[in-house]
Design a protein around this motif. Structure first.
Motif, PDB file in Angstrom:
ATOM      1  N   LEU A  27       0.734  -1.036  -0.064  1.00  0.00           N
ATOM      2  CA  LEU A  27       0.111   0.105  -0.146  1.00  0.00           C
ATOM      3  C   LEU A  27       0.828   1.191   0.164  1.00  0.00           C
ATOM      4  CD1 LEU A  27      -2.823   1.339   0.138  1.00  0.00           C
ATOM      5  CD2 LEU A  27      -2.486   1.323   2.611  1.00  0.00           C
ATOM      6  N   PHE A  28       1.975   1.193   0.571  1.00  0.00           N
ATOM      7  CA  PHE A  28       2.867   2.544   0.970  1.00  0.00           C
ATOM      8  C   PHE A  28       3.578   2.604  -0.536  1.00  0.00           C
ATOM      9  CE2 PHE A  28       3.516   1.713   5.445  1.00  0.00           C
ATOM     10  CZ  PHE A  28       2.420   2.290   5.851  1.00  0.00           C
ATOM     11  N   ASN A  29       3.696   1.716  -1.342  1.00  0.00           N
ATOM     12  CA  ASN A  29       4.095   1.705  -2.656  1.00  0.00           C
ATOM     13  C   ASN A  29       3.256   2.440  -3.693  1.00  0.00           C
ATOM     14  OD1 ASN A  29       6.825   0.877  -2.256  1.00  0.00           O
ATOM     15  ND2 ASN A  29       6.300  -1.376  -2.569  1.00  0.00           N
ATOM     16  N   VAL A  30       2.089   1.977  -3.573  1.00  0.00           N
ATOM     17  CA  VAL A  30       0.784   2.586  -4.253  1.00  0.00           C
ATOM     18  C   VAL A  30       0.587   3.929  -4.082  1.00  0.00           C
ATOM     19  CG1 VAL A  30      -1.499   2.533  -4.774  1.00  0.00           C
ATOM     20  CG2 VAL A  30      -0.206   0.146  -4.642  1.00  0.00           C
ATOM     21  N   ALA A  31       0.727   4.516  -2.703  1.00  0.00           N
ATOM     22  CA  ALA A  31       0.190   5.658  -2.142  1.00  0.00           C
ATOM     23  C   ALA A  31       0.962   6.706  -2.964  1.00  0.00           C
ATOM     24  CB  ALA A  31       0.467   5.885  -0.720  1.00  0.00           C
ATOM     25  N   LEU A  45      -7.199   3.627   5.531  1.00  0.00           N
ATOM     26  CA  LEU A  45      -7.066   2.382   6.615  1.00  0.00           C
ATOM     27  C   LEU A  45      -8.024   2.232   7.723  1.00  0.00           C
ATOM     28  CD1 LEU A  45      -3.266   2.048   6.797  1.00  0.00           C
ATOM     29  CD2 LEU A  45      -4.836   0.450   5.251  1.00  0.00           C
ATOM     30  N   GLY A  46      -8.955   3.495   8.156  1.00  0.00           N
ATOM     31  CA  GLY A  46      -9.638   3.431   9.134  1.00  0.00           C
ATOM     32  C   GLY A  46      -8.845   3.706  10.300  1.00  0.00           C
ATOM     33  N   MET A  47      -7.867   4.213  10.391  1.00  0.00           N
ATOM     34  CA  MET A  47      -6.903   4.415  11.439  1.00  0.00           C
ATOM     35  C   MET A  47      -6.986   6.072  11.785  1.00  0.00           C
ATOM     36  SD  MET A  47      -3.433   2.505  10.911  1.00  0.00           S
ATOM     37  CE  MET A  47      -3.420   0.606  10.578  1.00  0.00           C
ATOM     38  N   PRO A  48      -7.909   6.363  12.929  1.00  0.00           N
ATOM     39  CA  PRO A  48      -8.276   8.005  13.140  1.00  0.00           C
ATOM     40  C   PRO A  48      -7.092   8.293  13.794  1.00  0.00           C
ATOM     41  CG  PRO A  48      -9.314   6.347  14.686  1.00  0.00           C
ATOM     42  CD  PRO A  48      -8.645   5.398  13.655  1.00  0.00           C
ATOM     43  N   SER A  77      -6.627  -4.782   0.994  1.00  0.00           N
ATOM     44  CA  SER A  77      -6.975  -5.650  -0.230  1.00  0.00           C
ATOM     45  C   SER A  77      -7.878  -4.989  -1.382  1.00  0.00           C
ATOM     46  CB  SER A  77      -7.909  -7.014   0.345  1.00  0.00           C
ATOM     47  OG  SER A  77      -8.100  -7.680  -0.807  1.00  0.00           O
ATOM     48  N   ALA A  78      -8.861  -4.219  -0.889  1.00  0.00           N
ATOM     49  CA  ALA A  78      -9.841  -3.365  -1.629  1.00  0.00           C
ATOM     50  C   ALA A  78      -8.924  -2.357  -2.511  1.00  0.00           C
ATOM     51  CB  ALA A  78     -10.892  -2.893  -0.924  1.00  0.00           C
ATOM     52  N   VAL A  79      -8.085  -1.506  -1.831  1.00  0.00           N
ATOM     53  CA  VAL A  79      -7.316  -0.657  -2.493  1.00  0.00           C
ATOM     54  C   VAL A  79      -6.277  -1.217  -3.677  1.00  0.00           C
ATOM     55  CG1 VAL A  79      -5.337   0.888  -2.227  1.00  0.00           C
ATOM     56  CG2 VAL A  79      -7.538   1.149  -0.577  1.00  0.00           C
ATOM     57  N   LEU A  80      -5.670  -2.368  -3.283  1.00  0.00           N
ATOM     58  CA  LEU A  80      -4.893  -2.933  -4.028  1.00  0.00           C
ATOM     59  C   LEU A  80      -5.365  -3.720  -5.149  1.00  0.00           C
ATOM     60  CD1 LEU A  80      -2.244  -4.734  -1.563  1.00  0.00           C
ATOM     61  CD2 LEU A  80      -2.040  -2.427  -2.892  1.00  0.00           C
ATOM     62  N   ALA A 102      -6.071   8.962 -21.403  1.00  0.00           N
ATOM     63  CA  ALA A 102      -5.431   9.430 -19.965  1.00  0.00           C
ATOM     64  C   ALA A 102      -5.226   8.099 -19.057  1.00  0.00           C
ATOM     65  CB  ALA A 102      -7.024  10.162 -19.250  1.00  0.00           C
ATOM     66  N   SER A 103      -4.468   8.730 -18.287  1.00  0.00           N
ATOM     67  CA  SER A 103      -3.795   7.493 -17.323  1.00  0.00           C
ATOM     68  C   SER A 103      -4.473   7.321 -15.914  1.00  0.00           C
ATOM     69  CB  SER A 103      -2.400   7.837 -16.791  1.00  0.00           C
ATOM     70  OG  SER A 103      -1.859   7.048 -15.938  1.00  0.00           O
ATOM     71  N   MET A 104      -5.410   6.332 -15.951  1.00  0.00           N
ATOM     72  CA  MET A 104      -6.134   6.154 -14.733  1.00  0.00           C
ATOM     73  C   MET A 104      -5.441   5.748 -13.535  1.00  0.00           C
ATOM     74  SD  MET A 104      -9.436   4.346 -16.290  1.00  0.00           S
ATOM     75  CE  MET A 104      -8.499   3.247 -17.255  1.00  0.00           C
ATOM     76  N   VAL A 105      -4.289   4.977 -13.658  1.00  0.00           N
ATOM     77  CA  VAL A 105      -3.665   4.741 -12.351  1.00  0.00           C
ATOM     78  C   VAL A 105      -2.818   5.726 -11.823  1.00  0.00           C
ATOM     79  CG1 VAL A 105      -1.502   3.069 -11.844  1.00  0.00           C
ATOM     80  CG2 VAL A 105      -3.326   2.591 -13.641  1.00  0.00           C
TER      81      VAL A 105
END
Length: 116
Positions: A27-31, A45-48, A77-80, A102-105
């Motif tokens: 996830l840190f690589n996708v962010a 992540l739902g981490m307040p 998992s959903a984000v990835l 256009a690039s969606m990624v």
């Protein structure tokens, strides 16, 4: 066509410990690709609290033992899954276009962001 329900999720502490670090690091690589800041990652992540996020992200980056909650792992998992789907769509567009699509990624539409 015979539909079969998906296999049940193995939410055992052992399995969650096995996938927590790699999932968070991925996830840190996708962010950065989506230009997400820390607050947006925490929201996904739902981490307040920033303390909880910082502790877990430090452990993941250091490859230390880490066991995330099932809810957090499902969010990752959903984000990835979305990221992968957008990459597949982009590959399909690249094959069928002259490269002007256009690039969606790189920058998904997330309120303040626009498709590039």
């Amino acid at each position: 066509m015979n539909w079969k329900p998906p296999a049940p999720i193995d939410a055992s502490p052992e399995n969650r410990a096995r996938v927590s670090g790699p999932g968070l690091r991925t996830l840190f690589n996708v962010a950065p690709v989506w230009e997400l800041d820390v607050a947006e990652i925490r929201t996904l992540l739902g981490m307040p609290t920033s303390d909880a996020f910082q502790t877990r992200s430090d452990a993941a980056r250091a490859d230390e033992p880490l066991t995330l909650e099932t809810d957090v792992l499902l969010r990752i998992s959903a984000v990835l899954g979305i990221f992968k789907s957008l990459r597949l769509l982009e590959e399909t567009n690249d094959e069928s276009s002259n490269g002007s699509e256009a690039s969606m990624v790189k920058t998904p539409s997330m309120g303040k962001r626009q498709w590039s």
